[in-house]
Scaffold this motif. Structure first.
Motif, PDB file in Angstrom:
ATOM      1  N   THR A   4      -3.050  22.693  -9.587  1.00  0.00           N
ATOM      2  CA  THR A   4      -4.308  22.156 -10.088  1.00  0.00           C
ATOM      3  C   THR A   4      -4.444  20.654  -9.846  1.00  0.00           C
ATOM      4  N   LYS A   5      -3.402  20.031  -9.331  1.00  0.00           N
ATOM      5  CA  LYS A   5      -3.427  18.592  -9.105  1.00  0.00           C
ATOM      6  C   LYS A   5      -4.054  18.270  -7.753  1.00  0.00           C
ATOM      7  N   GLN A   6      -4.909  17.252  -7.717  1.00  0.00           N
ATOM      8  CA  GLN A   6      -5.558  16.878  -6.459  1.00  0.00           C
ATOM      9  C   GLN A   6      -4.510  16.464  -5.436  1.00  0.00           C
ATOM     10  N   PRO A   7      -4.549  17.028  -4.217  1.00  0.00           N
ATOM     11  CA  PRO A   7      -3.566  16.646  -3.197  1.00  0.00           C
ATOM     12  C   PRO A   7      -3.770  15.204  -2.765  1.00  0.00           C
ATOM     13  N   ILE A   8      -2.687  14.561  -2.395  1.00  0.00           N
ATOM     14  CA  ILE A   8      -2.727  13.146  -2.010  1.00  0.00           C
ATOM     15  C   ILE A   8      -2.375  13.010  -0.534  1.00  0.00           C
ATOM     16  N   LEU A   9      -3.140  12.185   0.168  1.00  0.00           N
ATOM     17  CA  LEU A   9      -2.904  11.901   1.579  1.00  0.00           C
ATOM     18  C   LEU A   9      -2.740  10.403   1.771  1.00  0.00           C
ATOM     19  N   VAL A  10      -1.720  10.021   2.507  1.00  0.00           N
ATOM     20  CA  VAL A  10      -1.486   8.622   2.861  1.00  0.00           C
ATOM     21  C   VAL A  10      -1.916   8.438   4.314  1.00  0.00           C
ATOM     22  N   GLN A  11      -2.975   7.661   4.529  1.00  0.00           N
ATOM     23  CA  GLN A  11      -3.456   7.358   5.871  1.00  0.00           C
ATOM     24  C   GLN A  11      -2.962   5.970   6.251  1.00  0.00           C
ATOM     25  N   SER A  12      -2.216   5.898   7.347  1.00  0.00           N
ATOM     26  CA  SER A  12      -1.638   4.620   7.742  1.00  0.00           C
ATOM     27  C   SER A  12      -2.062   4.205   9.146  1.00  0.00           C
ATOM     28  N   ASP A  13      -2.437   2.961   9.274  1.00  0.00           N
ATOM     29  CA  ASP A  13      -2.571   2.325  10.573  1.00  0.00           C
ATOM     30  C   ASP A  13      -1.177   2.233  11.204  1.00  0.00           C
ATOM     31  N   PHE A  14      -1.108   1.915  12.478  1.00  0.00           N
ATOM     32  CA  PHE A  14       0.201   1.829  13.151  1.00  0.00           C
ATOM     33  C   PHE A  14       0.560   0.390  13.528  1.00  0.00           C
ATOM     34  N   ASP A  15      -0.161  -0.168  14.513  1.00  0.00           N
ATOM     35  CA  ASP A  15       0.178  -1.507  15.021  1.00  0.00           C
ATOM     36  C   ASP A  15      -0.022  -2.574  13.959  1.00  0.00           C
ATOM     37  N   GLY A  16       1.028  -3.328  13.675  1.00  0.00           N
ATOM     38  CA  GLY A  16       0.950  -4.391  12.690  1.00  0.00           C
ATOM     39  C   GLY A  16       1.112  -3.921  11.259  1.00  0.00           C
ATOM     40  N   THR A  17       1.152  -2.603  11.077  1.00  0.00           N
ATOM     41  CA  THR A  17       1.351  -2.025   9.743  1.00  0.00           C
ATOM     42  C   THR A  17       2.718  -1.364   9.676  1.00  0.00           C
ATOM     43  N   LEU A  18       2.930  -0.366  10.502  1.00  0.00           N
ATOM     44  CA  LEU A  18       4.245   0.277  10.590  1.00  0.00           C
ATOM     45  C   LEU A  18       5.168  -0.473  11.545  1.00  0.00           C
ATOM     46  N   THR A  19       4.556  -1.255  12.440  1.00  0.00           N
ATOM     47  CA  THR A  19       5.332  -2.149  13.307  1.00  0.00           C
ATOM     48  C   THR A  19       5.026  -3.587  12.918  1.00  0.00           C
ATOM     49  N   ILE A  20       5.857  -4.496  13.368  1.00  0.00           N
ATOM     50  CA  ILE A  20       5.572  -5.916  13.233  1.00  0.00           C
ATOM     51  C   ILE A  20       5.031  -6.369  14.588  1.00  0.00           C
ATOM     52  N   GLY A  21       3.773  -6.740  14.608  1.00  0.00           N
ATOM     53  CA  GLY A  21       3.116  -7.050  15.868  1.00  0.00           C
ATOM     54  C   GLY A  21       2.429  -5.818  16.439  1.00  0.00           C
ATOM     55  N   ASP A  22       1.560  -6.065  17.394  1.00  0.00           N
ATOM     56  CA  ASP A  22       0.748  -5.014  18.010  1.00  0.00           C
ATOM     57  C   ASP A  22       1.397  -4.567  19.311  1.00  0.00           C
ATOM     58  N   VAL A  23       1.780  -3.291  19.391  1.00  0.00           N
ATOM     59  CA  VAL A  23       2.478  -2.775  20.572  1.00  0.00           C
ATOM     60  C   VAL A  23       1.590  -2.846  21.809  1.00  0.00           C
ATOM     61  N   SER A  24       0.318  -2.507  21.663  1.00  0.00           N
ATOM     62  CA  SER A  24      -0.569  -2.553  22.827  1.00  0.00           C
ATOM     63  C   SER A  24      -0.700  -3.979  23.361  1.00  0.00           C
ATOM     64  N   PHE A  25      -0.719  -4.963  22.486  1.00  0.00           N
ATOM     65  CA  PHE A  25      -0.811  -6.354  22.929  1.00  0.00           C
ATOM     66  C   PHE A  25       0.443  -6.750  23.705  1.00  0.00           C
ATOM     67  N   LEU A  26       1.608  -6.279  23.250  1.00  0.00           N
ATOM     68  CA  LEU A  26       2.846  -6.549  23.976  1.00  0.00           C
ATOM     69  C   LEU A  26       2.782  -5.972  25.390  1.00  0.00           C
ATOM     70  N   ILE A  27       2.291  -4.744  25.485  1.00  0.00           N
ATOM     71  CA  ILE A  27       2.165  -4.088  26.789  1.00  0.00           C
ATOM     72  C   ILE A  27       1.207  -4.858  27.686  1.00  0.00           C
ATOM     73  N   ASN A 101      -6.038   2.789  16.188  1.00  0.00           N
ATOM     74  CA  ASN A 101      -6.830   2.447  17.361  1.00  0.00           C
ATOM     75  C   ASN A 101      -5.946   2.225  18.589  1.00  0.00           C
ATOM     76  N   GLY A 102      -4.632   2.322  18.402  1.00  0.00           N
ATOM     77  CA  GLY A 102      -3.692   2.186  19.504  1.00  0.00           C
ATOM     78  C   GLY A 102      -3.623   3.454  20.343  1.00  0.00           C
ATOM     79  N   MET A 103      -2.503   3.628  21.038  1.00  0.00           N
ATOM     80  CA  MET A 103      -2.368   4.712  22.007  1.00  0.00           C
ATOM     81  C   MET A 103      -1.350   5.753  21.551  1.00  0.00           C
ATOM     82  N   GLU A 104      -1.695   7.014  21.761  1.00  0.00           N
ATOM     83  CA  GLU A 104      -0.781   8.097  21.406  1.00  0.00           C
ATOM     84  C   GLU A 104       0.571   7.949  22.096  1.00  0.00           C
ATOM     85  N   PHE A 105       0.575   7.564  23.369  1.00  0.00           N
ATOM     86  CA  PHE A 105       1.822   7.615  24.133  1.00  0.00           C
ATOM     87  C   PHE A 105       2.897   6.706  23.549  1.00  0.00           C
ATOM     88  N   TYR A 106       2.531   5.516  23.075  1.00  0.00           N
ATOM     89  CA  TYR A 106       3.595   4.663  22.542  1.00  0.00           C
ATOM     90  C   TYR A 106       3.913   4.990  21.088  1.00  0.00           C
TER      91      TYR A 106
END
Length: 217
Positions: A4-27, A101-106
């Motif tokens: 009966t409890k509302q399910p919880i979803l964590v939506q996370s950005d990738f570049d600069g959030t899960l990584t330090i710095g933007d991977v696409s910018f490095l590329i 907004n980054g790329m699936e491949f990396y």
């Protein structure tokens, strides 16, 4: 989790959030040079959409996928606490989804490095060609999207009945984050939340978020 409890979803950005710095910018800096940054100013000022921006800059990358995968493995810096965050979500039965907004491949490369291949992720798709990368975005229904990629998935998650928690770092994260029940922010997302007086929890590393999620769960 109670049925009966509302399910919880964590939506996370990738570049600069899960990584330090933007991977696409490095590329782009490594394999294109400074020329791509003239388009960045147009994107940040709203003159061009995220899809148009990404298509133009990725078309400038001539390196093959093997070369780019190795570069990512050598250069990416993971924000501390990534594995702890994922494990906490699993323990609490929170759905964890990367929407970037980054790329699936990396993203695939980084998750493989960390042994986290079974994480859900949504990002720009790519076909590698000798004359550059062909990149595009697909929305929840599989149709091509020109803009509001992150927002499209946030809306879907909410429509599916999830209580949503957002993790992000950039100005592009503010529109989807503002739809969510709770925001964990760093860098430009924190500045946006403060500017518009939107409640948020600043963080420095992902261990802090994992600890806070345990209080929510």
């Amino acid at each position: 989790m109670s049925a009966t409890k509302q399910p919880i979803l964590v939506q996370s950005d990738f570049d600069g959030t899960l990584t330090i710095g933007d991977v696409s910018f490095l590329i782009l800096d490594e394999f294109v040079g400074p020329a791509w940054r003239e388009y960045l100013a147009d994107y940040e000022s709203g003159k061009i959409s995220v899809n148009r921006f990404n298509r133009m800059i990725m078309a400038m990358v001539k390196a093959d996928k093997v070369t780019l995968d190795q570069f990512v493995r050598d250069k990416v810096v993971i924000r501390p606490g990534f594995a702890e965050l994922v494990n906490t979500c699993r323990e609490l039965e929170f759905r964890f989804v990367i929407v970037s907004n980054g790329m699936e491949f990396y993203i695939e490369t980084v998750l493989s490095m960390l042994g986290l291949e079974n994480i859900e992720y949504k990002a720009a798709k790519a076909i590698f060609r000798s004359d550059g990368i062909d990149a595009w975005y697909e929305g929840p229904d599989g149709s091509h999207l020109d803009a509001e990629f992150k927002e499209a998935f946030t809306k879907q998650f909410i429509q599916q009945g999830y209580k949503t928690i957002y993790l992000g770092n950039g100005t592009s994260d503010f529109p989807p984050a503002s739809m969510c029940n709770h925001i964990f922010s760093i860098d430009n997302l924190t500045a946006c939340c403060r500017r518009y007086e939107v409640p948020h929890t600043p963080f420095n590393d992902l261990n802090e978020i994992a600890h806070s999620l345990k209080q929510i769960g």
